[in-house]
Scaffold this active site. Structure first.
Site, PDB file in Angstrom:
ATOM      1  N   LEU A   1       3.160  -7.499  -7.050  1.00  0.00           N
ATOM      2  CA  LEU A   1       2.472  -6.238  -6.846  1.00  0.00           C
ATOM      3  C   LEU A   1       3.541  -5.172  -6.665  1.00  0.00           C
ATOM      4  CD1 LEU A   1      -0.380  -7.076  -4.274  1.00  0.00           C
ATOM      5  CD2 LEU A   1      -0.647  -6.648  -6.723  1.00  0.00           C
ATOM      6  N   ASP A   2       3.291  -3.966  -7.152  1.00  0.00           N
ATOM      7  CA  ASP A   2       4.219  -2.867  -6.916  1.00  0.00           C
ATOM      8  C   ASP A   2       4.395  -2.656  -5.415  1.00  0.00           C
ATOM      9  OD1 ASP A   2       4.266  -2.532  -9.631  1.00  0.00           O
ATOM     10  OD2 ASP A   2       2.998  -0.741  -9.639  1.00  0.00           O
ATOM     11  N   LYS A   3       5.520  -2.123  -5.033  1.00  0.00           N
ATOM     12  CA  LYS A   3       5.797  -1.847  -3.623  1.00  0.00           C
ATOM     13  C   LYS A   3       4.687  -1.010  -2.988  1.00  0.00           C
ATOM     14  CE  LYS A   3       9.137   0.437  -0.571  1.00  0.00           C
ATOM     15  NZ  LYS A   3      10.416   1.194  -0.514  1.00  0.00           N
TER      16      LYS A   3
ATOM     17  N   THR B   1       1.567  -0.690  -3.961  1.00  0.00           N
ATOM     18  CA  THR B   1       0.227  -1.240  -4.151  1.00  0.00           C
ATOM     19  C   THR B   1      -0.056  -2.254  -3.061  1.00  0.00           C
ATOM     20  OG1 THR B   1       0.404  -0.975  -6.550  1.00  0.00           O
ATOM     21  CG2 THR B   1      -1.288  -2.474  -5.747  1.00  0.00           C
TER      22      THR B   1
ATOM     23  N   ARG C   1      -1.126   1.720 -13.754  1.00  0.00           N
ATOM     24  CA  ARG C   1      -0.676   3.087 -13.470  1.00  0.00           C
ATOM     25  C   ARG C   1      -0.448   3.872 -14.767  1.00  0.00           C
ATOM     26  NH1 ARG C   1       4.069   2.060  -9.167  1.00  0.00           N
ATOM     27  NH2 ARG C   1       4.121   4.352  -9.157  1.00  0.00           N
TER      28      ARG C   1
END
Length: 302
Positions: free
Chosen positions: A126-128, A130, A230
């Site tokens: 997961l993105d930082k 998110t 995104r």
């Protein structure tokens, strides 16, 4: 419980005694040699000599419970604080926004560091910025199974996001993405026609609520490209609120309003369908209240 670890890339092909001293600095040279000579150190289940070179991915086991175990326990307590589910095969957490999954040049605190030296392994990302469901496999075999499931698209992922506009109540975005270097920084973008390095990217979407201030949308990626949600949202919906990297034309949030609320997958042992759900963080819920947007009444994650 003995110590057990997997040999990483930077450790591969070192002498066994040197590797053990690196992993467990509190062990003296004599203690290390004694453990190895006594057959109490095993590499992939077999006795080894001090001078033997260890291979990448080898599993080393020894009866040592010194300082590193205390460090591991302290890190795992942090995991316990955000744990949603646990069984013999995996631990599932509700990752907070702002906590990175892996390290980088400017990232000192991250999930990979928390589980370093344990049997837990990352199987997806997961993105930082998110938040939401993140699965950690317990052991190399389970990690292999889960990684294959994510790659084979047998895992269903659902995210919540807030965006400025959505023209339809539901639909599918099929726009390939490509990695670009902009100002020395890597970022993803919608690929131009016939770009050789482009990757297929597919996202299903469904509107959950809308008004003049924004739209609450559920995003279901069918492919797992970096920053896919995104980039697709920026191109089609005007960007996710709070996205400082890809932008939003109508930003009503100081943090990224993207939350992985549900992951459904076959259990790695039983193959029975397992649904894992995570409630959005307080910052996300506060933004919904401020924007007068509502989650469906039937939607009640743990």
């Amino acid at each position: 419980m003995p110590e057990r670890f997997e040999v990483r890339t930077k450790e591969a092909e070192q002498r066994l005694d040197k590797l053990i001293r690196q992993r467990f600095p509190a062990l003296s040279f004599g203690q290390t040699q004694k453990l190895i000579r006594g057959g109490r150190v095993r590499v992939d289940g077999k006795r080894s000599k001090a001078a033997d070179r260890v291979s990448l991915g080898a599993i080393v086991t020894l009866p040592y419970q010194g300082g590193r175990r205390q460090v591991h326990q302290e890190r795992l307590r942090l995991i316990d604080d955000i744990k949603l589910y646990q069984d013999a095969e995996m631990i599932v957490i509700n990752k907070p926004a702002g906590l990175a999954v892996q390290g980088g040049s400017a990232v000192k605190h991250h999930i990979a560091k928390m589980i370093d030296g344990t049997d837990l392994k990352l199987v997806h990302r997961l993105d930082k910025d998110t938040s939401g469901v993140l699965i950690l496999a317990n052991g190399a075999l389970t990690a292999k199974i889960l990684t294959r499931n994510f790659a084979d698209q047998t895992v269903e992922k659902k995210y919540l996001a807030v965006v400025p506009r959505v023209s339809r109540d539901e639909g599918t975005i099929k726009l390939p993405v490509v990695k670009l270097i902009v100002g020395g920084e890597g970022r993803m973008a919608i690929a131009q026609s016939q770009q050789a390095s482009s990757q297929e990217a597919i996202t299903n979407f469904e509107v959950l609520d809308r008004n003049s201030t924004g739209v609450l949308v559920q995003l279901s990626p069918k492919t797992g490209r970096t920053h896919q949600l995104r980039v697709h949202s920026a191109h089609v919906f005007g960007g996710i609120y709070g996205d400082t990297k890809y932008g939003s034309s109508k930003d009503h949030a100081s943090t990224l309003l993207l939350h992985a609320w549900r992951v459904q997958l076959p259990h790695p042992s039983t193959e029975e369908s397992l649904s894992l759900e995570a409630a959005p963080p307080d910052t996300f819920l506060a933004a919904l209240r401020r924007l007068n947007l509502n989650l469906p009444q039937t939607w009640k994650p743990v």
